[in-house]
Design an enzyme around this catalytic site. Structure first.
Site, PDB file in Angstrom:
ATOM      1  N   ASP A  82      60.643  49.492 -18.491  1.00  0.00           N
ATOM      2  CA  ASP A  82      60.444  49.910 -17.103  1.00  0.00           C
ATOM      3  C   ASP A  82      61.623  50.766 -16.640  1.00  0.00           C
ATOM      4  OD1 ASP A  82      59.200  49.964 -14.582  1.00  0.00           O
ATOM      5  OD2 ASP A  82      60.331  48.215 -13.890  1.00  0.00           O
ATOM      6  N   GLY A 209      56.654  49.203  -6.823  1.00  0.00           N
ATOM      7  CA  GLY A 209      57.051  48.733  -5.500  1.00  0.00           C
ATOM      8  C   GLY A 209      55.998  47.902  -4.801  1.00  0.00           C
ATOM      9  N   THR A 233      60.763  42.361  -7.402  1.00  0.00           N
ATOM     10  CA  THR A 233      61.592  41.709  -6.384  1.00  0.00           C
ATOM     11  C   THR A 233      60.980  40.404  -5.890  1.00  0.00           C
ATOM     12  OG1 THR A 233      62.381  43.882  -5.672  1.00  0.00           O
ATOM     13  CG2 THR A 233      62.741  42.041  -4.169  1.00  0.00           C
TER      14      THR A 233
END
EC number: 4.1.2.40
Length: 284
Positions: A82, A209, A233
């Site tokens: 990634d 994202g 995240t």
């Protein structure tokens, strides 16, 4: 046998109208959560790692873990680079056995982005390695790279077609309003732009994202051509917060085999939700 390229995974998703989640892992425990959950739900998943993760855990170690767990659970897995930026780094990992790569040259001018990506594609395709690249640039932080919102820019649909044809990539990461990290408020995704990109490009499209996006937004992007959803995240936050809570409540705890269980459980909930949002349960 069970470690596969992402190309077939994403082509199947494109035909089936669902998305394959790419979960960023960091160590044994986070990989266990992703693989065990995916196997229980019979869902295709991609094990993703940034350059920092591969440095932290070791390329050979990660490859060995993915191979062993794929065989243990009789479940196909892909291990994916990634946001890698350096040709030599990518080449070394491909020679070690990695079969899926994202070359990120999105920070470069259009022509240089094409040139850098094509160099990687020409090399990787010799090894039957699938290649993802990004056109447009997301704001936020990924690994040690920080992109200010003012410097982020969306994918140009017409350029996307030229980019795909000139580079020979297998999938295209697009910028339509998401950002790396969590959102202070819900982002306004540019669905019309995504629909336009889909009309210009027939490759599987990738959304980076995705941490913190609503189920509705994720499913709408899938309807408009997204075949791979990246989540990082949200996993780290769930794991870390649960671990902090446990150690606060049990200050005497010293055994990682005990105190990591709550962190794994919290992360498992996120993985299960993302798999459900992607519509890929039972698709492996």
């Amino acid at each position: 046998m069970y470690v596969v390229s992402t190309k077939q995974m994403l082509n199947n998703a494109q035909r089936g109208g669902y998305a394959v989640p790419a979960f960023n892992i960091h160590n044994l425990e986070t990989m266990q959560v992703v693989v065990e959950t995916a196997a229980n739900l019979h869902a295709p998943v991609i094990i993703a790692g940034t350059p920092g993760t591969f440095t932290h855990a070791g390329t050979e170690n990660l490859l060995a873990l993915v191979s062993a767990m794929a065989k243990q659970y009789h479940h196909p897995l892909a291990i994916h680079l990634d946001h890698h930026t350096k040709f030599d780094d990518i080449a070394q990992k491909v020679r070690s056995g990695v079969r899926s790569v994202m070359i990120d040259a999105s920070h470069l001018p259009f022509a240089q982005n094409i040139s850098r990506v094509k160099e990687v594609v020409d090399f990787c395709h010799r090894f039957d390695v699938s290649v993802e690249a990004e056109l447009g640039q997301l704001g936020g932080q990924e690994d040690d790279v920080q992109v200010n919102e003012a410097d982020a820019f969306y994918t140009n649909p017409a350029q996307a077609r030229e980019f795909a044809e000139a580079t020979g990539i297998d999938s295209l990461a697009v910028a339509i309003g998401t950002a790396h990290g969590m959102y202070a408020s819900a982002p306004a995704l540019d669905f019309s732009r995504l629909e336009n990109i889909r009309q210009w490009v027939n490759l599987p499209l990738v959304l980076h994202g995705a941490s913190g996006l609503s189920t509705k937004d994720i499913q709408q992007t899938i309807k408009l051509g997204i075949c791979k959803i990246n989540v990082a995240t949200e996993l780290k936050n769930a794991f870390s917060q649960a671990l902090k809570n446990y150690l606060t409540e049990h200050p005497e705890a010293t055994d990682p085999r005990d105190y990591l269980q709550s962190a794994k459980s919290a992360m498992r909930d996120v993985v299960s939700k993302v798999i459900a949002d992607c519509g890929c349960e039972g698709r492996a």
